[in-house]
Write a protein that holds these residues in place. Sequence first.
Motif, PDB file in Angstrom:
ATOM      1  N   GLY A  64      71.172 -50.205-110.573  1.00  0.00           N
ATOM      2  CA  GLY A  64      71.674 -50.556-109.250  1.00  0.00           C
ATOM      3  C   GLY A  64      72.612 -49.510-108.667  1.00  0.00           C
ATOM      4  O   GLY A  64      72.956 -48.505-109.300  1.00  0.00           O
ATOM      5  N   ARG A  65      73.020 -49.780-107.436  1.00  0.00           N
ATOM      6  CA  ARG A  65      74.006 -48.943-106.734  1.00  0.00           C
ATOM      7  C   ARG A  65      75.163 -49.850-106.321  1.00  0.00           C
ATOM      8  O   ARG A  65      75.139 -50.442-105.242  1.00  0.00           O
ATOM      9  N   PRO A  66      76.186 -49.950-107.164  1.00  0.00           N
ATOM     10  CA  PRO A  66      77.314 -50.821-106.824  1.00  0.00           C
ATOM     11  C   PRO A  66      77.955 -50.416-105.501  1.00  0.00           C
ATOM     12  O   PRO A  66      78.219 -49.231-105.264  1.00  0.00           O
ATOM     13  N   LEU A  67      78.207 -51.405-104.640  1.00  0.00           N
ATOM     14  CA  LEU A  67      78.798 -51.145-103.333  1.00  0.00           C
ATOM     15  C   LEU A  67      80.318 -51.164-103.429  1.00  0.00           C
ATOM     16  O   LEU A  67      80.891 -51.896-104.244  1.00  0.00           O
ATOM     17  N   PRO A  68      80.999 -50.388-102.588  1.00  0.00           N
ATOM     18  CA  PRO A  68      82.464 -50.369-102.629  1.00  0.00           C
ATOM     19  C   PRO A  68      83.048 -51.646-102.036  1.00  0.00           C
ATOM     20  O   PRO A  68      82.473 -52.250-101.135  1.00  0.00           O
ATOM     21  N   GLU A  69      84.210 -52.031-102.537  1.00  0.00           N
ATOM     22  CA  GLU A  69      84.908 -53.183-102.009  1.00  0.00           C
ATOM     23  C   GLU A  69      85.501 -52.836-100.648  1.00  0.00           C
ATOM     24  O   GLU A  69      86.154 -51.792-100.492  1.00  0.00           O
ATOM     25  N   ALA A  70      85.290 -53.693 -99.672  1.00  0.00           N
ATOM     26  CA  ALA A  70      85.690 -53.400 -98.296  1.00  0.00           C
ATOM     27  C   ALA A  70      87.183 -53.129 -98.170  1.00  0.00           C
ATOM     28  O   ALA A  70      87.607 -52.220 -97.438  1.00  0.00           O
ATOM     29  N   SER A  71      87.998 -53.888 -98.877  1.00  0.00           N
ATOM     30  CA  SER A  71      89.450 -53.700 -98.750  1.00  0.00           C
ATOM     31  C   SER A  71      89.889 -52.351 -99.308  1.00  0.00           C
ATOM     32  O   SER A  71      90.836 -51.737 -98.792  1.00  0.00           O
ATOM     33  N   ILE A  72      89.199 -51.873-100.347  1.00  0.00           N
ATOM     34  CA  ILE A  72      89.536 -50.565-100.914  1.00  0.00           C
ATOM     35  C   ILE A  72      89.058 -49.454 -99.979  1.00  0.00           C
ATOM     36  O   ILE A  72      89.720 -48.424 -99.835  1.00  0.00           O
ATOM     37  N   VAL A  73      87.939 -49.678 -99.319  1.00  0.00           N
ATOM     38  CA  VAL A  73      87.478 -48.710 -98.314  1.00  0.00           C
ATOM     39  C   VAL A  73      88.519 -48.570 -97.211  1.00  0.00           C
ATOM     40  O   VAL A  73      88.835 -47.460 -96.757  1.00  0.00           O
ATOM     41  N   ASP A  74      89.084 -49.693 -96.774  1.00  0.00           N
ATOM     42  CA  ASP A  74      90.120 -49.646 -95.735  1.00  0.00           C
ATOM     43  C   ASP A  74      91.323 -48.824 -96.195  1.00  0.00           C
ATOM     44  O   ASP A  74      91.877 -48.026 -95.425  1.00  0.00           O
ATOM     45  N   ALA A  76      73.517 -38.088-104.310  1.00  0.00           N
ATOM     46  CA  ALA A  76      74.383 -38.201-103.135  1.00  0.00           C
ATOM     47  C   ALA A  76      74.608 -36.867-102.427  1.00  0.00           C
ATOM     48  O   ALA A  76      75.517 -36.768-101.593  1.00  0.00           O
ATOM     49  N   GLU A  77      73.818 -35.857-102.722  1.00  0.00           N
ATOM     50  CA  GLU A  77      74.061 -34.538-102.134  1.00  0.00           C
ATOM     51  C   GLU A  77      73.980 -34.566-100.599  1.00  0.00           C
ATOM     52  O   GLU A  77      74.837 -33.991 -99.918  1.00  0.00           O
ATOM     53  N   ASP A  78      72.977 -35.231-100.060  1.00  0.00           N
ATOM     54  CA  ASP A  78      72.847 -35.291 -98.597  1.00  0.00           C
ATOM     55  C   ASP A  78      74.003 -36.085 -97.983  1.00  0.00           C
ATOM     56  O   ASP A  78      74.534 -35.717 -96.926  1.00  0.00           O
ATOM     57  N   ALA A  79      74.388 -37.159 -98.638  1.00  0.00           N
ATOM     58  CA  ALA A  79      75.503 -37.966 -98.130  1.00  0.00           C
ATOM     59  C   ALA A  79      76.804 -37.174 -98.176  1.00  0.00           C
ATOM     60  O   ALA A  79      77.633 -37.265 -97.254  1.00  0.00           O
ATOM     61  N   ASP A  86      78.903 -46.722-106.402  1.00  0.00           N
ATOM     62  CA  ASP A  86      77.942 -45.622-106.422  1.00  0.00           C
ATOM     63  C   ASP A  86      78.392 -44.555-105.432  1.00  0.00           C
ATOM     64  O   ASP A  86      78.846 -44.860-104.317  1.00  0.00           O
ATOM     65  N   ALA A  87      78.284 -43.293-105.819  1.00  0.00           N
ATOM     66  CA  ALA A  87      78.809 -42.200-104.985  1.00  0.00           C
ATOM     67  C   ALA A  87      78.156 -42.170-103.609  1.00  0.00           C
ATOM     68  O   ALA A  87      78.845 -42.012-102.588  1.00  0.00           O
ATOM     69  N   ARG A  88      76.842 -42.317-103.552  1.00  0.00           N
ATOM     70  CA  ARG A  88      76.157 -42.245-102.260  1.00  0.00           C
ATOM     71  C   ARG A  88      76.589 -43.380-101.344  1.00  0.00           C
ATOM     72  O   ARG A  88      76.900 -43.156-100.158  1.00  0.00           O
ATOM     73  N   GLU A  89      76.652 -44.586-101.900  1.00  0.00           N
ATOM     74  CA  GLU A  89      77.025 -45.743-101.086  1.00  0.00           C
ATOM     75  C   GLU A  89      78.474 -45.648-100.624  1.00  0.00           C
ATOM     76  O   GLU A  89      78.806 -46.016 -99.488  1.00  0.00           O
ATOM     77  N   LEU A 130      80.231 -42.878-100.049  1.00  0.00           N
ATOM     78  CA  LEU A 130      80.344 -41.863 -99.003  1.00  0.00           C
ATOM     79  C   LEU A 130      79.815 -42.371 -97.664  1.00  0.00           C
ATOM     80  O   LEU A 130      80.409 -42.109 -96.608  1.00  0.00           O
ATOM     81  N   VAL A 131      78.729 -43.101 -97.707  1.00  0.00           N
ATOM     82  CA  VAL A 131      78.187 -43.663 -96.471  1.00  0.00           C
ATOM     83  C   VAL A 131      79.170 -44.659 -95.863  1.00  0.00           C
ATOM     84  O   VAL A 131      79.421 -44.658 -94.652  1.00  0.00           O
ATOM     85  N   SER A 132      79.754 -45.508 -96.712  1.00  0.00           N
ATOM     86  CA  SER A 132      80.715 -46.499 -96.221  1.00  0.00           C
ATOM     87  C   SER A 132      81.956 -45.828 -95.650  1.00  0.00           C
ATOM     88  O   SER A 132      82.449 -46.214 -94.573  1.00  0.00           O
ATOM     89  N   LEU A 133      82.472 -44.828 -96.345  1.00  0.00           N
ATOM     90  CA  LEU A 133      83.655 -44.119 -95.864  1.00  0.00           C
ATOM     91  C   LEU A 133      83.378 -43.415 -94.538  1.00  0.00           C
ATOM     92  O   LEU A 133      84.188 -43.459 -93.609  1.00  0.00           O
ATOM     93  N   GLY A 134      82.243 -42.743 -94.475  1.00  0.00           N
ATOM     94  CA  GLY A 134      81.894 -42.033 -93.245  1.00  0.00           C
ATOM     95  C   GLY A 134      81.789 -42.963 -92.062  1.00  0.00           C
ATOM     96  O   GLY A 134      82.263 -42.651 -90.953  1.00  0.00           O
TER      97      GLY A 134
END
Length: 636
Positions: free
Chosen positions: A213-223, A248-251, A348-351, A353-357
Amino acid sequence: MTVRLTVAQALVRFLSVQYSERDGVRQRLIAGTLGIFGHGNVAGIGQALLQAELEDPTALPYILSRNEQAMVHTAAAFARTRDRLQTYACTASVGPGSTNMVTGAALATINRLPVLILPSDVFATRVATPVLQELESYAAGDVSVNDAFRPVSKYFDRVWRPEQLPSALMNAMRVLTDPVETGAVTLALPQDVQAEAYDWPEELFAERTWYVGRPLPEASIVDKAVDLLRSAQRPLIVAGGGVHYSGAEDALRAFAEATGIPVAETQAGKGSLTYDHPQSMGAVGSTGTTAANALAREADLVIGIGTRYSDFTTASRTAFANPAVRFLNINVARFDSAKHAGLPLVADAREALVSLGSALGDWSVDAKYTAAATELSRNWDGIVSAHYRPSDEVTGKLADGLLTQGQVLGAVNELSAPSDVVVCAAGSMPGDLHKLWRTRDPKGYHVEYGFSCMGYEIAGGLGVRLGAPERDVFVMVGDGSYLMMSSELATAVQENLKIIVVLVQNHGFASIGALSESLGSQRFGTAYRKRSGGGRLDGDYLPVDLAANVRSFGLEVLDVHSLDELEKAIHAAKAATGPIAIHVTTDPLIGAPDSEAWWDVPVSEVSELQSTQAAAAAYEESKKSQHPYLTPVEGD
């Protein structure tokens, strides 16, 4: 319904129907078996593999190896090349055959690479104890040499009875396919149990898919991460191996371009951006570029992505020198995300980076900071060019016929294709490659520097070629590593696996020689010389003919003595259809450009040698620059 098979036959049948899947792409998890047979496994796993091959040669292909440690290296390199979604099983006989795999297991676990290790073990029944190669313990009856695998394995089990096999296999597959827990998985198999028959439920051998899987980041930590980024003036990304394993190179490129944040790379993360990207600063840390290390010294926020922050990355905790520096750690493993008191963005690194961006919107750093970083990178690239093509002043110091190591690396870099892979592991070359290699493809750089294991190079090169048969593989190996483990050249010939071995002769341990000199130990015991009449190893160089040794394995060897000959040899090697070697002698005393960074190796506090006294004084001064990196990320 049941089917009657031996434990070994059941094991082989089970492994042949295991699959991993990520992002909807499914592949066989265990690509095959690497092995060497002896009395511990020849009648068990050996017989089972023979039977399976006669039934279906593609089910679990067997490759005969020459050294047990080396075959684990091959499996680890293959797993890294396949982004940890596939690996090999490794089988060896009881006793030394199995303990030879311990070093390979440690390498796999340290580098977070999945490898299935199947050491043979003593008799479970103990009717013939002690058997040949058995360690007898006065304190415990259930101990064998295979217990040495416990501390270097992410999962260990010993199958004393057939009934135990299914649960052991399920746990093994779970760990192999878990990006957080993965590493060496060891299933010790008593030799009598391997040959024991049992009635197995048919469902054990049904095709089974293990989802990665690709674990997603926790929203509060993203904030919180967004707040950190928005408050930073001089942020720096440190890209580790997790960028590659996540794909995650493209991300990363999109995130860096949108935010203007420069990107530095660890050994495992090299190639996360192509070398000529304006925000690529190259290597960071003890073997880093002056560009990356200059930014690291001033960084107020370090965004680590998929890195475990080894001492080479942090220059033994001196690279990030800003007293106000904070860390934001993006990592699938909580263990690594919590390092340096950083904000742990477990995902997951790719997920991530996408969330942060997405959360950052149109925010970016000051354009002047990005432009200054790009200028630092351009300056470093000029230094690389000068090292690839040194001045007459430098080459004039060389003995006739010798090249610098930088010239060799430069020629291979410039004449190889972007998709080709360079492989290395130990000695002076990994540091030089980290600084100097211009990576043009995310998969073009494969240096094992978690364990930095001498002897990995040729075996690892085979694993890379097995994992990416469409790519040419340049194995860069010094004489020190070559002499430790050259035997897998026979496997390369056996399987017609084309690797291009660039064998660099510098008559000793050049890397340790340089380190020894810097620590005041005067390169003692690091040169390959005869013992002189004075009783010291300071006589003539040993007359070892490495080129002849390589030829004895059946490889063509191109002996070169000039840059022109080297360039012609590289073209010839590229055109070859099987394994081939280039032999070149270099000057061990001309090193790569300075990283302007430090590495903590203790120096003798008391010595009668002036060289050691001077090194000790310098060491104590450098220690003053070390930082604990303990400040809470949200503290003052």
